[in-house]
Design an enzyme around this catalytic site. Structure first.
Site, PDB file in Angstrom:
ATOM      1  N   GLY A   1       0.829  -1.354  -0.058  1.00  0.00           N
ATOM      2  CA  GLY A   1      -0.002   0.022   0.027  1.00  0.00           C
ATOM      3  C   GLY A   1       0.777   1.409   0.052  1.00  0.00           C
ATOM      4  O   GLY A   1       0.738   2.157   0.730  1.00  0.00           O
TER       5      GLY A   1
ATOM      6  N   GLU B   1      -2.777   0.358  -8.579  1.00  0.00           N
ATOM      7  CA  GLU B   1      -3.115   1.632  -9.189  1.00  0.00           C
ATOM      8  C   GLU B   1      -3.276   1.633 -10.842  1.00  0.00           C
ATOM      9  O   GLU B   1      -2.654   0.640 -11.452  1.00  0.00           O
ATOM     10  CB  GLU B   1      -1.910   2.659  -9.001  1.00  0.00           C
ATOM     11  CG  GLU B   1      -1.645   3.009  -7.450  1.00  0.00           C
ATOM     12  CD  GLU B   1      -2.689   3.675  -6.903  1.00  0.00           C
ATOM     13  OE1 GLU B   1      -3.657   4.264  -7.327  1.00  0.00           O
ATOM     14  OE2 GLU B   1      -2.685   3.711  -5.570  1.00  0.00           O
TER      15      GLU B   1
ATOM     16  N   ASP C   1      -2.531  -6.904  -7.540  1.00  0.00           N
ATOM     17  CA  ASP C   1      -3.263  -7.083  -6.173  1.00  0.00           C
ATOM     18  C   ASP C   1      -2.534  -7.572  -4.945  1.00  0.00           C
ATOM     19  O   ASP C   1      -2.175  -8.689  -5.143  1.00  0.00           O
ATOM     20  CB  ASP C   1      -4.427  -8.052  -6.729  1.00  0.00           C
ATOM     21  CG  ASP C   1      -5.467  -8.136  -5.460  1.00  0.00           C
ATOM     22  OD1 ASP C   1      -5.237  -7.540  -4.411  1.00  0.00           O
ATOM     23  OD2 ASP C   1      -6.302  -9.094  -5.639  1.00  0.00           O
ATOM     24  N   ALA C   2      -2.417  -6.881  -4.118  1.00  0.00           N
ATOM     25  CA  ALA C   2      -1.455  -7.478  -2.974  1.00  0.00           C
ATOM     26  C   ALA C   2      -2.121  -8.607  -2.258  1.00  0.00           C
ATOM     27  O   ALA C   2      -1.548  -9.084  -1.502  1.00  0.00           O
ATOM     28  CB  ALA C   2      -1.347  -6.232  -1.888  1.00  0.00           C
TER      29      ALA C   2
ATOM     30  N   LEU D   1      -2.615  -1.455   3.507  1.00  0.00           N
ATOM     31  CA  LEU D   1      -3.446  -1.313   2.486  1.00  0.00           C
ATOM     32  C   LEU D   1      -4.956  -0.826   2.983  1.00  0.00           C
ATOM     33  O   LEU D   1      -5.115  -0.984   4.288  1.00  0.00           O
ATOM     34  CB  LEU D   1      -3.784  -2.768   2.212  1.00  0.00           C
ATOM     35  CG  LEU D   1      -2.657  -3.678   1.488  1.00  0.00           C
ATOM     36  CD1 LEU D   1      -3.169  -5.136   1.025  1.00  0.00           C
ATOM     37  CD2 LEU D   1      -2.014  -2.902   0.239  1.00  0.00           C
TER      38      LEU D   1
ATOM     39  N   TYR E   1      -6.784   2.419  13.533  1.00  0.00           N
ATOM     40  CA  TYR E   1      -7.218   4.051  14.057  1.00  0.00           C
ATOM     41  C   TYR E   1      -8.311   3.388  15.152  1.00  0.00           C
ATOM     42  O   TYR E   1      -9.109   2.248  15.218  1.00  0.00           O
ATOM     43  CB  TYR E   1      -8.031   4.594  13.043  1.00  0.00           C
ATOM     44  CG  TYR E   1      -8.798   6.095  13.561  1.00  0.00           C
ATOM     45  CD1 TYR E   1      -7.760   6.894  13.961  1.00  0.00           C
ATOM     46  CD2 TYR E   1      -9.974   6.192  13.706  1.00  0.00           C
ATOM     47  CE1 TYR E   1      -8.342   8.220  14.356  1.00  0.00           C
ATOM     48  CE2 TYR E   1     -10.579   7.022  14.185  1.00  0.00           C
ATOM     49  CZ  TYR E   1      -9.706   8.161  14.707  1.00  0.00           C
ATOM     50  OH  TYR E   1     -10.155   9.336  15.216  1.00  0.00           O
TER      51      TYR E   1
ATOM     52  N   TYR F   1     -16.905   4.313  13.995  1.00  0.00           N
ATOM     53  CA  TYR F   1     -15.361   3.830  13.493  1.00  0.00           C
ATOM     54  C   TYR F   1     -15.214   2.604  14.443  1.00  0.00           C
ATOM     55  O   TYR F   1     -15.577   1.435  13.991  1.00  0.00           O
ATOM     56  CB  TYR F   1     -14.195   4.699  13.672  1.00  0.00           C
ATOM     57  CG  TYR F   1     -13.086   3.991  13.095  1.00  0.00           C
ATOM     58  CD1 TYR F   1     -12.780   4.483  11.559  1.00  0.00           C
ATOM     59  CD2 TYR F   1     -12.323   3.176  13.495  1.00  0.00           C
ATOM     60  CE1 TYR F   1     -11.748   3.992  10.926  1.00  0.00           C
ATOM     61  CE2 TYR F   1     -11.346   2.438  12.651  1.00  0.00           C
ATOM     62  CZ  TYR F   1     -11.058   3.050  11.451  1.00  0.00           C
ATOM     63  OH  TYR F   1      -9.949   2.590  10.605  1.00  0.00           O
TER      64      TYR F   1
ATOM     65  N   THR G   1      -7.136  11.233   3.966  1.00  0.00           N
ATOM     66  CA  THR G   1      -6.243  10.335   2.882  1.00  0.00           C
ATOM     67  C   THR G   1      -7.541   9.651   1.894  1.00  0.00           C
ATOM     68  O   THR G   1      -8.930  10.253   2.358  1.00  0.00           O
ATOM     69  CB  THR G   1      -5.852   8.988   3.213  1.00  0.00           C
ATOM     70  OG1 THR G   1      -6.920   8.490   4.057  1.00  0.00           O
ATOM     71  CG2 THR G   1      -4.874   9.453   4.434  1.00  0.00           C
TER      72      THR G   1
HETATM   73  P1  NAI Z   1      -4.948   4.972   1.188  1.00  0.00           P
HETATM   74  O1  NAI Z   1      -6.279   4.757   0.467  1.00  0.00           O
HETATM   75  O2  NAI Z   1      -4.487   6.421   0.810  1.00  0.00           O
HETATM   76  O3  NAI Z   1      -3.839   4.043   0.588  1.00  0.00           O
HETATM   77  C1  NAI Z   1      -4.122   2.581   0.481  1.00  0.00           C
HETATM   78  C2  NAI Z   1      -3.119   1.981  -0.177  1.00  0.00           C
HETATM   79  O4  NAI Z   1      -3.488   0.849  -0.437  1.00  0.00           O
HETATM   80  C3  NAI Z   1      -3.015   2.538  -1.490  1.00  0.00           C
HETATM   81  O5  NAI Z   1      -1.327   2.347  -2.046  1.00  0.00           O
HETATM   82  C4  NAI Z   1      -3.450   1.596  -2.456  1.00  0.00           C
HETATM   83  O6  NAI Z   1      -2.873   1.515  -3.914  1.00  0.00           O
HETATM   84  C5  NAI Z   1      -3.229   0.322  -1.773  1.00  0.00           C
HETATM   85  N1  NAI Z   1      -4.153  -0.820  -2.226  1.00  0.00           N
HETATM   86  C6  NAI Z   1      -5.400  -0.792  -2.006  1.00  0.00           C
HETATM   87  N2  NAI Z   1      -5.927  -1.939  -2.344  1.00  0.00           N
HETATM   88  C7  NAI Z   1      -4.954  -2.723  -3.001  1.00  0.00           C
HETATM   89  C8  NAI Z   1      -4.695  -3.964  -3.466  1.00  0.00           C
HETATM   90  N3  NAI Z   1      -5.617  -4.803  -3.731  1.00  0.00           N
HETATM   91  N4  NAI Z   1      -3.361  -4.287  -3.701  1.00  0.00           N
HETATM   92  C9  NAI Z   1      -2.250  -3.675  -3.561  1.00  0.00           C
HETATM   93  N5  NAI Z   1      -2.586  -2.428  -3.013  1.00  0.00           N
HETATM   94  C10 NAI Z   1      -3.694  -1.846  -2.753  1.00  0.00           C
HETATM   95  O7  NAI Z   1      -5.288   4.740   2.645  1.00  0.00           O
HETATM   96  P2  NAI Z   1      -4.833   5.266   3.913  1.00  0.00           P
HETATM   97  O8  NAI Z   1      -5.482   6.097   4.625  1.00  0.00           O
HETATM   98  O9  NAI Z   1      -3.151   5.842   3.875  1.00  0.00           O
HETATM   99  O10 NAI Z   1      -4.749   3.894   4.791  1.00  0.00           O
HETATM  100  C11 NAI Z   1      -3.587   2.898   5.039  1.00  0.00           C
HETATM  101  C12 NAI Z   1      -4.046   2.313   6.384  1.00  0.00           C
HETATM  102  O11 NAI Z   1      -3.806   3.400   7.396  1.00  0.00           O
HETATM  103  C13 NAI Z   1      -5.420   1.425   6.140  1.00  0.00           C
HETATM  104  O12 NAI Z   1      -5.003   0.360   7.134  1.00  0.00           O
HETATM  105  C14 NAI Z   1      -6.174   2.617   7.230  1.00  0.00           C
HETATM  106  O13 NAI Z   1      -7.303   1.895   7.869  1.00  0.00           O
HETATM  107  C15 NAI Z   1      -4.954   3.149   8.034  1.00  0.00           C
HETATM  108  N6  NAI Z   1      -5.365   4.321   8.949  1.00  0.00           N
HETATM  109  C16 NAI Z   1      -5.823   5.431   8.307  1.00  0.00           C
HETATM  110  C17 NAI Z   1      -6.034   6.688   8.858  1.00  0.00           C
HETATM  111  C18 NAI Z   1      -6.406   7.951   8.299  1.00  0.00           C
HETATM  112  O14 NAI Z   1      -6.978   8.859   8.954  1.00  0.00           O
HETATM  113  N7  NAI Z   1      -6.347   7.870   6.977  1.00  0.00           N
HETATM  114  C19 NAI Z   1      -6.009   6.634  10.291  1.00  0.00           C
HETATM  115  C20 NAI Z   1      -5.203   5.219  10.927  1.00  0.00           C
HETATM  116  C21 NAI Z   1      -5.247   4.470  10.262  1.00  0.00           C
END
Ligand code: NAI
Length: 395
Positions: free
Chosen positions: A47, A74, A110-111, A138, A223, A233, A273
């Protein structure tokens, strides 16, 4: 082609590739300005193309000299459109890292698939033999299982439905949003997609392939939030998935014992995000939180959070700093009682008429636009973008 933003609800339907470059460069500049820190040298990031994963990659490469393999899902430019922001983030990050002599490999696909695990293992063997850190970042709405079943995660309530003001980034307006009640099956499906099973499968596959270095660390992002957001949440479907992720960290930790390695969950702060903008009602809390935290000088974006995580809470002089439940608390400032009291005092007063004068909804909107390459200083948005030329660039 001149690119103007297309926002639908809380989703960006396009991105500005040149703006994405400016956003990546901005994060790199922040890390450079903050100074170097000790960290791991060989890192696999699942991710890696946006949000916390991208910020982790930038912080570790430009702050701690890490070489990275980043996995992400992507889209490049095609007849269907310009391509996704994450596609360009991968390209710009790789170019910047390679200019400085760092290895930066992008694996796109796909991861959740075994094929991607095998591709990552082959790449690790070819480059380094083993990795020192695996980051699990992810965020996905679905997961294709090995048996061909496609499981979807939902953002729903449990116990009882929850209704509140949500934010439409498309119309810059508050709209009533309801998190309906999830069925038991939907809770299970969300755990399947966003829980810890896939993380464990990755760690098992890497360990079986002898790709984990002695003392390896792995961290997944989670989170929890304050009690006021529990109905959205922690007590919602996503909260069940995160609970499962936390439990999985314990199982992986045990699994890594023979290598002297450890598995951690970093409980992060709520941040704008692609994934969080999509959660009903939460962005209103986020807009208020951003205002209060900025007022008190403790606001952090993804890049500041990730730098602090690695420099201070994972690879600092004291080693990993976690709470009694082995959770690394990056939400410490967010959950400060004074901050929460200020947010809770504002939240009931928010209306569609007054919300722009409260919190920092303008900042939230700007952050969201910038995730997609828009509204970055120094970018000429009236200049045409040559998509054909960009299409020649390899991620
Ligand atoms: P994001 O949507 O910005 O990034 C997600 C990433 O996962 C991207 O790089 C995307 O390409 C990748 N991805 C999604 N499906 C995929 C697949 N099938 N195969 C390969 N790559 C895949 O999301 P964000 O917010 O950075 O989230 C990342 C983690 O952080 C999640 O677990 C989220 O719950 C956690 N988190 C987010 C918070 C927030 O406020 N945004 C707060 C605390 C935790």
């Amino acid at each position: 082609m001149i690119i103007h933003p297309q926002i639908q609800g809380c989703v960006a339907r396009n991105c500005h590739p040149i703006g994405c470059r400016a956003a990546v460069e901005q994060q790199i500049a922040e890390i450079r300005a903050a100074g170097p820190f000790n960290g791991p040298r060989r890192v696999l990031i699942l991710g890696a193309s946006s949000g916390f994963g991208l910020a982790s990659r930038i912080a570790l490469t430009f702050g701690a000299g890490a070489n990275t393999i980043g996995v992400s899902f992507e889209r490049g430019p095609s007849d269907q459109g310009i391509g996704s922001a994450g596609w360009y983030n991968n390209i710009w990050f790789k170019q910047a890292a390679e200019r400085e002599g760092y290895q930066a490999i992008n694996l796109i696909g796909d991861a959740f698939s075994d094929a991607m695990r095998q591709q990552a293992i082959a790449t690790i063997r070819q480059l380094w033999g083993e990795v020192d850190l695996v980051i699990y970042s992810l965020a996905s709405g679905q997961r294709l299982l090995a048996d061909g079943r496609r499981v979807r995660s939902v953002l729903k309530a449990t116990g009882q439905p929850f209704t509140g003001w949500g934010l439409s980034l498309e119309h810059n307006a508050l709209v009533e949003q309801t998190l309906p009640l999830a069925s038991t099956e939907e809770i299970h499906d969300t755990v399947t997609v966003m829980g810890g099973e896939d993380w464990q499968q990755w760690m098992q596959a890497l360990q079986d392939a002898d790709c984990l270095a002695p003392g390896v660390q792995t961290v997944a992002y989670s989170y929890i939030g304050p009690a006021s957001t529990y109905p959205l949440y922690r007590d919602g479907t996503i909260g069940y998935a995160k609970e499962h992720l936390h439990g999985t960290a314990e199982a992986i930790n045990l699994q890594l014992a023979e290598l002297g390695g450890h598995a951690w969950v970093s409980v992060c702060k709520a941040l704008v995000t692609k994934a969080s903008a999509y959660i009903p009602v939460l962005p209103v809390y986020l807009g208020l939180l951003m205002g209060v935290m900025k007022e008190r000088g403790v606001h952090e974006g993804c890049i500041e959070q990730m730098r602090r995580l690695f420099a201070d809470k994972m690879y600092g002089a004291e080693g990993v700093i976690a709470d009694g439940n082995r959770l690394i608390r990056m939400d410490d400032h967010e959950l400060d009682p004074a901050i929460q009291a200020a947010v809770s005092a504002l939240w009931p007063k928010v209306t569609p008429e007054n919300f722009t004068s409260m919190g920092d909804f303008a900042g939230l909107r700007r952050d969201f636009m910038q995730l997609n390459g828009f509204e970055l200083p120094g970018v000429d948005y009236e200049a045409p973008v040559n998509i054909d030329a960009l299409g020649e660039l390899e991620p």
